[in-house]
Write an enzyme that holds these catalytic residues in place. Structure first.
Site, PDB file in Angstrom:
ATOM      1  N   ASP A 154       0.846  -1.110   0.157  1.00 43.34           N
ATOM      2  CA  ASP A 154       0.028  -0.100   0.121  1.00 43.34           C
ATOM      3  C   ASP A 154       0.977   1.219  -0.005  1.00 43.34           C
ATOM      4  OD1 ASP A 154      -2.475  -0.866   0.084  1.00 43.34           O
ATOM      5  OD2 ASP A 154      -2.492  -1.262   2.064  1.00 43.34           O
ATOM      6  N   GLN A 155       1.778   1.315   0.929  1.00 48.88           N
ATOM      7  CA  GLN A 155       2.700   2.390   0.948  1.00 48.88           C
ATOM      8  C   GLN A 155       3.550   2.494   0.123  1.00 48.88           C
ATOM      9  OE1 GLN A 155       3.585   3.497   5.180  1.00 48.88           O
ATOM     10  NE2 GLN A 155       5.591   4.244   4.519  1.00 48.88           N
TER      11      GLN A 155
END
Lengths: 404, 404
Positions: free
Chosen positions: B168-169
């Site tokens: 995600d990051q």
């Protein structure tokens, strides 16, 4: 099209993983990377295995699209070459220990005096200040230091580092974001600036969610395997051959799962009727799920689950990922010409730009391959280059080749 | 100074983690983020615990510095507001499933027709093409799909996902690198473009070293705990209270370790005399090391090891990292004013710019807090705003507050 950073020149004195990964990203984006290496062995990463035809695979990966220039930076004439390069450069990147660049005459103040517009990036283990700023650090050490290792792995299992270098590569990515931001700032103001990042800062930021959770609840985050504290069923479940990761985050997905597993009775079972009850009874539910999954292979179930819109994946081996249909469809591998490795392919950066897409154009350079060319482009005469070579400030490419 | 992206306007229709993390980075860099949320519940991440005074901590973290505008994008008048915003915007970001933006009338072709210079970023689970492009995916699922989960954890231990959201990051960071590159391209050419990234591409790239190692050796990468295949001693070793991560990558460091542990006899022991022998006898060596380490605490030993220049760290708990002296010295936490949370602090981005440093200026917005302001800035009259409100295209802020 040669990329959004075409025409930019980067002077790169970094070694090992983090710094070279940073400049590799800039290189793929079209910048010219002048990689300065020490005579003899060059970047330590050249010696890191495993190897393809004698070339370290990590080195091959993170040093593509660069020019190698061999300079002895301990000699004054060597430093002078860097100063000459910096005059016409846009970016300078180093990953020495804190303070070493200054000692070597390559600190920000010095280079800024030569080129006021230079963007100077320092990538260190522990950052620019604080009691640990002088400490060395590797990815694994910084994972322990920033709390990541302590929460990685299955409950009660031995400690394990995250097996991909999220701090080396992560700090490289943050460095790139900093440098691109500084380039935009310079477009508006004409000013250069000092950009810094570190493995430690990167590790802390990865841990943000866990740190904030602790501040909110006072509960120490724990190792949690493949599961999720808030949802069930969620995690890795064993089919007849290997594991499947399944993530059920709402009631509609649970209903679909019951349908695929032909177990509609779970919906009326008090133990599984809502997420709260499923979390409480997750081990009973897991046993029931695996009893059914073991009748078929992971591939069979993932096809069924995906068709029903349930987020799931086989827990794949690395070898299965390389040539997966999805990998191929996304053109993740770029074929690269190399003089001794026949079928060299390297992964492209994980994003695409429709008008200026990042490219792998050339393989990693041989040690000192571009020394002559770069010095000539600075206006050094053949005579001067020969002088520098005989006083061992630089090393001619042929000699290096024999030494490899 | 308001940051390198000051004056940039970003229209953000993303939800959950990856997309909002991407626009949070742009926000910290000074861009104006107009976060469009659906009436009623807004971004799903608002409901993700744990909570501080009713606010989800992850939401607080990744939605700072943004403006919240509530619009029903299913209604034509709602879409029109987005079109009006896009006219004056620099960047548009979405993280819908592939094809959904087009269905909603928010595809690249449509928005480009409104603003030819727009930079349009699509962040998806599996990318823009291929057999899986329509599949949903979370961080944990994509970790399984890209081979990361399969090699994470201790040997023979149960499977575990990497406990920080590296996909995600990570994809958010790649999206930012893509957008900043596109902004630089636009400075030179005046052209906008389409930027895409995905969890899948990001996961593959994290696995690059392991994929290339497999291609070089034909050996399937395995789970390896805290150890290193090429070096010993390397890993987590138990002191009297907890573990210490130690990384010995060369002979000089091993000599220093022997000195600190008062075990100089290991240097003449055939089993440990060089790295090759130490790797072969790593379990015997580990036992010997831990026998000595258990006499004192991890803190004691790390002080001794660090003084000797040996890369090492206590395997820290998350709670120990938050207020570590190094964390404090680096000013990693920024105090943020919030109307209901008294002592809100959030981590800054993990890099610093000397002239245009990223800042946390405001807390995450209440749902719809900025709807009126943003519509007025587009030239919508109070009358028109009231109309849109009564036809439920937008939702007035007061009403939302009651609904929360």
């Amino acid at each position: 099209m040669t990329g959004p950073l075409a025409g930019m020149r980067v002077v790169d004195v970094t070694t090992n993983i983090s710094g070279p990964t940073l400049t590799m990203i800039l290189a793929d984006l079209g910048a010219e990377i002048i990689k300065i290496e020490r005579p003899g062995t060059g970047d330590d990463a050249r010696g890191m295995g495993p190897f393809m035809s004698g070339e370290g695979v990590y080195f091959l990966h993170i040093n593509r699209n660069k020019e190698s220039v061999v300079i002895d930076l301990k000699k004054q004439d060597g430093k002078q070459i860097v100063y000459d390069l910096v005059e016409s450069a846009d970016v300078f990147v180093e990953n020495f220990r804190q303070g070493k660049a200054e000692q070597m005459g390559l600190g920000y103040a010095k280079l800024k005096a030569i080129n006021n517009q230079i963007i100077y990036c320092s990538l260190s283990a522990y950052g620019q200040s604080g009691p640990q700023k002088l400490q060395p650090g590797y990815d694994a050490i910084a994972q322990a230091e920033t709390g990541i290792m302590g929460i990685n792995g299955a409950k009660d299992a031995e400690l394990a580092r995250v097996p991909v270098s999220i701090l080396d590569q992560g700090s490289a990515m943050w460095g790139v974001i900093g440098i691109l931001s500084a380039l935009l700032h310079r477009k508006h103001t004409g000013e250069g600036q000092f950009v810094s990042t570190s493995l430690y800062e990167t590790g802390l930021f990865w841990s943000s969610y866990h740190m904030l959770s602790f501040l909110a609840t006072g509960e120490e985050p724990q190792k949690n395997g493949s599961g999720h504290t808030a949802f069930a069923p969620y995690g890795a479940y064993l089919a007849s051959d290997t594991y499947i990761m399944i993530g059920i985050s709402n009631q509609s997905l649970f209903e679909r799962l019951c349908r695929v597993l032909n177990s509609m009775e779970w919906l009326s079972d008090q133990r599984f009727r809502d997420n709260k009850n499923r979390v409480e009874n997750q081990y009973i539910l897991k046993e029931k799920i695996e009893l059914i999954l073991q009748r078929e292979t992971a591939d069979y179930w993932v096809t069924e689950l995906s068709a029903a819109g349930i987020p799931s994946s086989k827990v794949k081996k690395i070898s299965e990922v390389i040539d997966a249909k999805q990998t191929e469809a996304l053109d993740m591998w770029e074929q690269v010409t190399h003089d001794t490795i026949e079928d060299l392919r390297l992964p492209r950066l994980p994003f695409q730009l429709s008008k200026s897409t990042p490219k792998v154009k050339t393989a990693s350079p041989k040690l000192g391959e571009n020394t002559d060319y770069v010095l000539q482009s600075l206006g050094y005469t053949q005579e001067r280059i020969a002088e520098l070579s005989s006083s061992q400030v630089i090393a001619p490419y042929e000699k290096e080749l024999k030494n490899r």
